[in-house]
Write an enzyme that holds these catalytic residues in place. Structure first.
Site, PDB file in Angstrom:
ATOM      1  N   LYS A   1      -1.102   0.175 -24.630  1.00  0.00           N
ATOM      2  CA  LYS A   1      -1.384   0.047 -26.066  1.00  0.00           C
ATOM      3  C   LYS A   1      -0.060   0.091 -26.828  1.00  0.00           C
ATOM      4  O   LYS A   1       0.772  -0.764 -26.614  1.00  0.00           O
ATOM      5  CB  LYS A   1      -2.389   1.108 -26.480  1.00  0.00           C
ATOM      6  CG  LYS A   1      -3.735   0.918 -25.759  1.00  0.00           C
ATOM      7  CD  LYS A   1      -4.793   1.953 -26.101  1.00  0.00           C
ATOM      8  CE  LYS A   1      -6.052   1.698 -25.274  1.00  0.00           C
ATOM      9  NZ  LYS A   1      -7.034   2.789 -25.428  1.00  0.00           N
TER      10      LYS A   1
ATOM     11  N   ARG B   1      -1.142  -2.449 -18.124  1.00  0.00           N
ATOM     12  CA  ARG B   1      -2.387  -1.688 -18.220  1.00  0.00           C
ATOM     13  C   ARG B   1      -2.283  -0.540 -17.228  1.00  0.00           C
ATOM     14  O   ARG B   1      -1.806  -0.714 -16.105  1.00  0.00           O
ATOM     15  CB  ARG B   1      -3.592  -2.566 -17.866  1.00  0.00           C
ATOM     16  CG  ARG B   1      -3.725  -3.781 -18.738  1.00  0.00           C
ATOM     17  CD  ARG B   1      -5.115  -4.359 -18.697  1.00  0.00           C
ATOM     18  NE  ARG B   1      -5.976  -3.696 -19.634  1.00  0.00           N
ATOM     19  CZ  ARG B   1      -6.049  -3.995 -20.941  1.00  0.00           C
ATOM     20  NH1 ARG B   1      -5.311  -4.944 -21.452  1.00  0.00           N
ATOM     21  NH2 ARG B   1      -6.854  -3.332 -21.744  1.00  0.00           N
TER      22      ARG B   1
ATOM     23  N   ASP C   1      -5.478  13.422 -25.588  1.00  0.00           N
ATOM     24  CA  ASP C   1      -5.500  12.043 -25.100  1.00  0.00           C
ATOM     25  C   ASP C   1      -4.869  11.194 -26.192  1.00  0.00           C
ATOM     26  O   ASP C   1      -5.502  10.913 -27.206  1.00  0.00           O
ATOM     27  CB  ASP C   1      -6.944  11.623 -24.809  1.00  0.00           C
ATOM     28  CG  ASP C   1      -7.048  10.149 -24.420  1.00  0.00           C
ATOM     29  OD1 ASP C   1      -6.016   9.441 -24.440  1.00  0.00           O
ATOM     30  OD2 ASP C   1      -8.169   9.713 -24.094  1.00  0.00           O
TER      31      ASP C   1
ATOM     32  N   THR D   1      -2.781   5.963 -22.129  1.00  0.00           N
ATOM     33  CA  THR D   1      -2.738   4.646 -21.512  1.00  0.00           C
ATOM     34  C   THR D   1      -1.332   4.104 -21.734  1.00  0.00           C
ATOM     35  O   THR D   1      -0.611   4.559 -22.623  1.00  0.00           O
ATOM     36  CB  THR D   1      -3.761   3.678 -22.147  1.00  0.00           C
ATOM     37  OG1 THR D   1      -3.635   3.743 -23.567  1.00  0.00           O
ATOM     38  CG2 THR D   1      -5.175   4.048 -21.751  1.00  0.00           C
TER      39      THR D   1
ATOM     40  N   GLU E   1      -0.421   4.745  -0.508  1.00  0.00           N
ATOM     41  CA  GLU E   1      -1.237   5.954  -0.672  1.00  0.00           C
ATOM     42  C   GLU E   1      -0.381   7.182  -0.452  1.00  0.00           C
ATOM     43  O   GLU E   1       0.432   7.239   0.468  1.00  0.00           O
ATOM     44  CB  GLU E   1      -2.406   5.935   0.317  1.00  0.00           C
ATOM     45  CG  GLU E   1      -3.478   4.944  -0.090  1.00  0.00           C
ATOM     46  CD  GLU E   1      -4.673   4.934   0.857  1.00  0.00           C
ATOM     47  OE1 GLU E   1      -4.667   5.682   1.842  1.00  0.00           O
ATOM     48  OE2 GLU E   1      -5.604   4.172   0.594  1.00  0.00           O
TER      49      GLU E   1
ATOM     50  N   TYR F   1       0.845  -1.201   0.000  1.00  0.00           N
ATOM     51  CA  TYR F   1       0.000   0.000   0.000  1.00  0.00           C
ATOM     52  C   TYR F   1       0.872   1.240   0.000  1.00  0.00           C
ATOM     53  O   TYR F   1       1.752   1.371   0.843  1.00  0.00           O
ATOM     54  CB  TYR F   1      -0.909   0.020   1.238  1.00  0.00           C
ATOM     55  CG  TYR F   1      -2.355  -0.213   0.844  1.00  0.00           C
ATOM     56  CD1 TYR F   1      -3.037   0.777   0.148  1.00  0.00           C
ATOM     57  CD2 TYR F   1      -2.996  -1.402   1.118  1.00  0.00           C
ATOM     58  CE1 TYR F   1      -4.343   0.567  -0.254  1.00  0.00           C
ATOM     59  CE2 TYR F   1      -4.298  -1.620   0.716  1.00  0.00           C
ATOM     60  CZ  TYR F   1      -4.969  -0.629   0.024  1.00  0.00           C
ATOM     61  OH  TYR F   1      -6.258  -0.827  -0.376  1.00  0.00           O
TER      62      TYR F   1
HETATM   63  C1  PLP Z   1      -8.195   3.100 -24.725  1.00  0.00           C
HETATM   64  C2  PLP Z   1      -8.490   4.528 -24.554  1.00  0.00           C
HETATM   65  C3  PLP Z   1      -8.851   5.064 -23.291  1.00  0.00           C
HETATM   66  C4  PLP Z   1      -9.282   4.221 -22.113  1.00  0.00           C
HETATM   67  O1  PLP Z   1      -8.524   3.238 -21.668  1.00  0.00           O
HETATM   68  P1  PLP Z   1      -9.062   2.066 -20.719  1.00  0.00           P
HETATM   69  O2  PLP Z   1      -7.773   1.589 -20.146  1.00  0.00           O
HETATM   70  O3  PLP Z   1      -9.732   1.096 -21.601  1.00  0.00           O
HETATM   71  O4  PLP Z   1      -9.963   2.649 -19.680  1.00  0.00           O
HETATM   72  C5  PLP Z   1      -9.011   6.430 -23.178  1.00  0.00           C
HETATM   73  N1  PLP Z   1      -8.847   7.231 -24.240  1.00  0.00           N
HETATM   74  C6  PLP Z   1      -8.538   6.769 -25.468  1.00  0.00           C
HETATM   75  C7  PLP Z   1      -8.386   7.721 -26.604  1.00  0.00           C
HETATM   76  C8  PLP Z   1      -8.356   5.401 -25.666  1.00  0.00           C
HETATM   77  O5  PLP Z   1      -8.070   4.938 -26.882  1.00  0.00           O
END
Ligand code: PLP
Length: 441
Positions: free
Chosen positions: A237, A243, A207, A234, A63, A61
């Protein structure tokens, strides 16, 4: 040595204590090895990531933030979180980094709550035109709390018209404008959006969840170089990490962003995930990774060229990033769900997808979406993209021809054997070329 990593000893133990989950794990390894992964948001993480996700950092933990924690015993967790933050700042040329977000949606929600008040207006790309769920889709919880205005792409070009975005921004005066998508095959005009945000008096966020690795590797533009206030990505990807989600921002927003993540949204951060992010941020600085990022784009171009030559209708007519969208309804007279299923049968995994202003419903949309990050992680190049495009074209022209599908399934299986998945049977990466468990026949 460590006790419970993704190791033979831990696996043995799992096999004895829970055969059902063990079998599902083995089957999933087989599925990932024997099929071609073309879902553009998926990838194979660096093998080091498995070691850290299966590590004792899971138990801790933490925090708070490095140096200011609510629990003792933080000498090692402070080390990894500081490394993750400093490396992320270096990779993305950011003034501040928060590496605690559990995934992409909570990462974006933390930004909204950190910088805005309930009821404020946010402008983002429409989900049905390539935007993301977390940018205010009507089904998302965030749409109950903030007011969302959605910009769209043009028909039939499929492109964003900045003049229309500007008009919408001046009409609604949003507090925050978001650039970002999960299904737009073109580069954003980051400078153009910066101008619009200045004129409308809005904060500006990018994003880059899909593009994170391509930006980190220097293959695509970095929105932070255009003076963006916040950037989110994220880490699982194109970045090939665990993740999770990362928020990068200007120094002036560091405190509200950090407070919004903790204690605003979350309790204990997942320190095994933070450890894996730290290592990911080191690995993406290598020359090999930069070459990978470039190859993802080269492979997408090769794919597009072959598909266009074969008569496929690509949304926007091509791609400038890692992803492509085919309008299967106009090009081949079939909906995306039929295409997805038939391609599944030959071992190609991708997803059905809405096309802009799709006349069909989400479960039977007019298109499919796919991309090159995962296949490129396996070492596939332009020749393999060409081969894959041709397999796809044959399937799309005759999705009901079972004999053809069986024949093509063999072709993809043979191809997969030549390109082992990174991190699965890691000992196979011996260079023998057989791609199996290295009982080299
Ligand atoms: C995949 C994605 C997210 C969200 O990711 P999760 O891990 O699935 O919650 C947010 N914004 C964009 C543009 C994405 O492609």
């Amino acid at each position: 040595m460590t006790n419970f990593t993704y190791s033979a000893a831990a696996l043995d133990r799992l096999q004895n204590s829970d055969i059902d989950v063990f079998n599902a794990l083995m089957n999933e390894e087989k599925r990932q090895s024997e099929g071609i992964e073309l879902i553009p948001s998926e990838n194979y993480c660096f093998p080091e990531v498995y070691a850290l996700l299966g590590s004792v950092f899971n138990n801790k933990y933490s925090e708070g933030y490095p140096g200011r924690r609510y629990y003792g015993g933080q000498e090692n967790t402070d080390t990894i979180e500081t490394l993750a933050r400093e490396r992320a700042k270096a990779v993305f040329r950011a003034e501040h980094a928060n590496v605690q977000c559990l995934s992409g949606c909570p990462m974006n929600e933390a930004v909204y709550f950190g910088l805005l008040q309930p009821g404020d207006t946010i402008m983002g790309m429409d989900l049905t035109h390539g935007g993301h769920l977390s940018h205010g889709a009507p089904v998302s919880n965030m749409s109950k709390i903030f007011k969302f205005v959605r910009y769209k792409t043009e028909i039939p070009s499929g492109l964003i018209d900045l003049d229309k975005v500007r008009t919408l921004a001046m009409e609604h005066k949003p507090k925050l404008i978001i650039c970002g998508h999960s299904s737009y095959p073109r580069e954003y005009d980051y400078a153009g959006f910066r101008k619009i945000a200045d004129e409308a008096g809005a904060l500006l966020m990018a994003d880059i969840s899909h593009l994170g690795g391509l930006v980190a590797g220097g293959a695509l533009k970095n929105p932070l170089d255009f003076g963006y206030d916040v950037m989110t990505t994220t880490t699982h990807k194109s970045l090939r990490g665990p993740r999770g989600g990362m928020i990068l921002c200007k120094k002036e927003f560091a405190t509200p962003i950090d407070k919004s993540v903790f204690p605003g949204m979350q309790g204990g951060p997942h320190m095994h995930q933070v450890a894996a992010m730290a290592t990911t941020m080191k690995l993406v600085q290598s020359d090999a990774y930069k070459a990978y990022a470039r190859q993802v784009l080269v492979n997408a171009q090769a794919f597009a060229k072959e598909l266009l030559a074969g008569g496929a209708h690509l949304v926007t007519g091509g791609t400038e990033n890692h992803l492509l969208v085919i309008n299967t309804a106009t090009g081949f007279g079939i909906t995306g769900n039929i295409a997805e299923k038939a391609l599944d049968k030959v071992g190609i995994t991708l997803n059905k997808n809405l096309i802009p202003d799709d006349p069909n419903p989400p479960m039977k949309p007019s298109g499919i979406r796919f991309g090159t990050p995962a296949a490129t992680s396996r070492g596939m190049g332009e020749a393999e993209m060409k081969q894959l495009a041709n397999i796809m074209l044959q399937v799309l022209r005759a999705p009901g021809d079972e004999a053809l599908l069986t024949k093509l399934r063999e072709e993809t299986r043979t191809m997969c054997k030549r390109f082992p998945v990174p991190g699965i049977n890691i000992s196979d990466e011996c260079g023998c070329g057989c791609g199996c468990g290295c009982g080299c026949s």
